[in-house]
Design an enzyme around this catalytic site. Sequence first.
Site, PDB file in Angstrom:
ATOM      1  N   SER A  49       2.940   3.611  -9.319  1.00 36.60           N
ATOM      2  CA  SER A  49       4.010   3.582 -10.316  1.00 36.60           C
ATOM      3  C   SER A  49       5.404   3.552  -9.684  1.00 36.60           C
ATOM      4  O   SER A  49       6.355   4.149 -10.196  1.00 36.60           O
ATOM      5  CB  SER A  49       3.879   4.761 -11.286  1.00 36.60           C
ATOM      6  OG  SER A  49       2.653   4.666 -11.996  1.00 36.60           O
ATOM      7  N   ASN A 108       0.897  -6.162  -5.431  1.00 35.63           N
ATOM      8  CA  ASN A 108      -0.554  -6.270  -5.633  1.00 35.63           C
ATOM      9  C   ASN A 108      -0.749  -6.737  -7.075  1.00 35.63           C
ATOM     10  O   ASN A 108      -0.641  -5.937  -8.001  1.00 35.63           O
ATOM     11  CB  ASN A 108      -1.219  -4.909  -5.395  1.00 35.63           C
ATOM     12  CG  ASN A 108      -2.697  -4.928  -5.732  1.00 35.63           C
ATOM     13  OD1 ASN A 108      -3.296  -5.993  -5.874  1.00 35.63           O
ATOM     14  ND2 ASN A 108      -3.294  -3.750  -5.864  1.00 35.63           N
ATOM     15  N   HIS A 149      -8.402  -0.448  -1.528  1.00 40.17           N
ATOM     16  CA  HIS A 149      -7.705  -0.043  -2.750  1.00 40.17           C
ATOM     17  C   HIS A 149      -8.622   0.877  -3.562  1.00 40.17           C
ATOM     18  O   HIS A 149      -9.834   0.663  -3.618  1.00 40.17           O
ATOM     19  CB  HIS A 149      -7.303  -1.278  -3.568  1.00 40.17           C
ATOM     20  CG  HIS A 149      -6.325  -0.932  -4.642  1.00 40.17           C
ATOM     21  ND1 HIS A 149      -6.715  -0.369  -5.828  1.00 40.17           N
ATOM     22  CD2 HIS A 149      -4.972  -1.041  -4.698  1.00 40.17           C
ATOM     23  CE1 HIS A 149      -5.632  -0.144  -6.574  1.00 40.17           C
ATOM     24  NE2 HIS A 149      -4.565  -0.540  -5.906  1.00 40.17           N
ATOM     25  N   GLU A 186      -9.194   1.081  -6.597  1.00 38.13           N
ATOM     26  CA  GLU A 186      -9.996   0.400  -7.631  1.00 38.13           C
ATOM     27  C   GLU A 186     -11.256  -0.195  -7.016  1.00 38.13           C
ATOM     28  O   GLU A 186     -12.322  -0.198  -7.638  1.00 38.13           O
ATOM     29  CB  GLU A 186      -9.132  -0.673  -8.323  1.00 38.13           C
ATOM     30  CG  GLU A 186      -8.068  -0.030  -9.215  1.00 38.13           C
ATOM     31  CD  GLU A 186      -6.826  -0.861  -9.445  1.00 38.13           C
ATOM     32  OE1 GLU A 186      -6.825  -2.067  -9.141  1.00 38.13           O
ATOM     33  OE2 GLU A 186      -5.841  -0.284  -9.933  1.00 38.13           O
ATOM     34  N   GLU A 191      -1.658   5.806  -1.537  1.00 39.22           N
ATOM     35  CA  GLU A 191      -1.601   5.601  -2.979  1.00 39.22           C
ATOM     36  C   GLU A 191      -2.371   6.720  -3.684  1.00 39.22           C
ATOM     37  O   GLU A 191      -3.608   6.655  -3.781  1.00 39.22           O
ATOM     38  CB  GLU A 191      -2.242   4.262  -3.345  1.00 39.22           C
ATOM     39  CG  GLU A 191      -1.540   3.071  -2.745  1.00 39.22           C
ATOM     40  CD  GLU A 191      -1.746   1.833  -3.603  1.00 39.22           C
ATOM     41  OE1 GLU A 191      -0.764   1.251  -4.027  1.00 39.22           O
ATOM     42  OE2 GLU A 191      -2.910   1.482  -3.868  1.00 39.22           O
ATOM     43  N   GLY A 241       1.945  -2.949 -11.065  1.00 45.91           N
ATOM     44  CA  GLY A 241       2.515  -3.486 -12.303  1.00 45.91           C
ATOM     45  C   GLY A 241       3.866  -4.161 -12.142  1.00 45.91           C
ATOM     46  O   GLY A 241       4.091  -5.262 -12.672  1.00 45.91           O
ATOM     47  N   LYS A 272      -3.389  -7.737  -8.512  1.00 45.86           N
ATOM     48  CA  LYS A 272      -4.708  -7.391  -9.066  1.00 45.86           C
ATOM     49  C   LYS A 272      -5.320  -8.613  -9.771  1.00 45.86           C
ATOM     50  O   LYS A 272      -5.069  -9.739  -9.369  1.00 45.86           O
ATOM     51  CB  LYS A 272      -4.596  -6.179  -9.995  1.00 45.86           C
ATOM     52  CG  LYS A 272      -3.816  -5.014  -9.361  1.00 45.86           C
ATOM     53  CD  LYS A 272      -3.975  -3.731 -10.100  1.00 45.86           C
ATOM     54  CE  LYS A 272      -3.073  -2.687  -9.468  1.00 45.86           C
ATOM     55  NZ  LYS A 272      -3.328  -1.354  -9.963  1.00 45.86           N
ATOM     56  N   GLY A 287      -0.785   2.999 -11.812  1.00 48.71           N
ATOM     57  CA  GLY A 287      -0.832   2.428 -13.154  1.00 48.71           C
ATOM     58  C   GLY A 287      -0.673   3.458 -14.257  1.00 48.71           C
ATOM     59  O   GLY A 287      -0.918   3.162 -15.428  1.00 48.71           O
TER      60      GLY A 287
HETATM   61  C1  PEP Z   1      -1.516  -0.420  -6.955  1.00 52.68           C
HETATM   62  O1  PEP Z   1      -2.464  -0.673  -7.668  1.00 52.68           O
HETATM   63  O2  PEP Z   1      -1.564  -0.665  -5.749  1.00 52.68           O
HETATM   64  C2  PEP Z   1      -0.341   0.180  -7.579  1.00 52.68           C
HETATM   65  C3  PEP Z   1       0.471   0.854  -6.819  1.00 52.68           C
HETATM   66  O3  PEP Z   1      -0.204   0.011  -8.939  1.00 52.68           O
HETATM   67  P1  PEP Z   1       1.030   0.470  -9.860  1.00 52.68           P
HETATM   68  O4  PEP Z   1       2.303   0.155  -9.097  1.00 52.68           O
HETATM   69  O5  PEP Z   1       0.908  -0.313 -11.099  1.00 52.68           O
HETATM   70  O6  PEP Z   1       0.887   1.945 -10.071  1.00 52.68           O
END
Ligand code: PEP
Length: 251
Positions: A214, A9, A96, A98, A168, A236, A11, A174
């Site tokens: 993460s 992803n 998601h 966000e 998630e 990330g 973003k 993040g």
């Molecule tokens: C995400 O935003 O879907 C995600 C899992 O981000 P990160 O891996 O950066 O925590």
Amino acid sequence: MRKNIVAGNWKMNTTLPEGLALAKGLDEALKGKSVNCDVIIGTPFTHLASIAAAIDTTKIGVAAENLADKESGAYTGEVSAAMVASTGAKYVILGHSERRAYYHETPEILKQKVLLALAHGLTPIFCIGEVLAEREAGKHFEVVDSQITASLFDLSTADFGKLVLAYEPVWAIGTGKTATAAQAQEIHAHIRQTIAAKYGKEVAENTSILYGGSCNAGNAKELFSNPDVDGGLIGGASLSVDKFLPIVEAF
Ligand code: PEP
């Protein structure tokens, strides 16, 4: 049989040239390799068509990160499911945290988006997960259940069977804080039971449930070794081939 999947992803990161270079780099890195999971990259809308044309989409699926909750018409600035499908993308990340938090996407809006995605042949990667306060209050099971029920449980069995889910925990996205393998397994097994109670054991067993938050090269193997964790949604670490490839290879 459910699939193992590692999905990136991106973003709101990368310009078009940067995104193309990243996608081509991954395409190149996977050439001649046989991996034990499906690989997907979720990219900004602006990149979808160019990336789908530039890589081997039989090896790397392309996903949008959102779509409109309307079919078409006077919705300035929105991007429809039909538009996304016409780029060569086959997936769309929906729900998601966000988008739920910053763009006020409600379960009802998400329900519409899921229906539109399915109507246009896109596979939704539907995200669910609790915030820290909900986890600390022991409410994480009921939170994911209500997210699933409100947006997905009016689907027919056939349509539900087309979905990919991504658990998630918002506190892990993040932040560098990952759910432990035991926490991930516990809630993934719970999610599968919730699906089984509504659609039956076979549908539940065939649903891929990804972990996101993460996830990286250092923890992917342990997370993915759990029986109910079928892969990862990676933020990330999907922005560099060097970080993403070892996660793909963790299977
Ligand atoms: C995400 O935003 O879907 C995600 C899992 O981000 P990160 O891996 O950066 O925590």
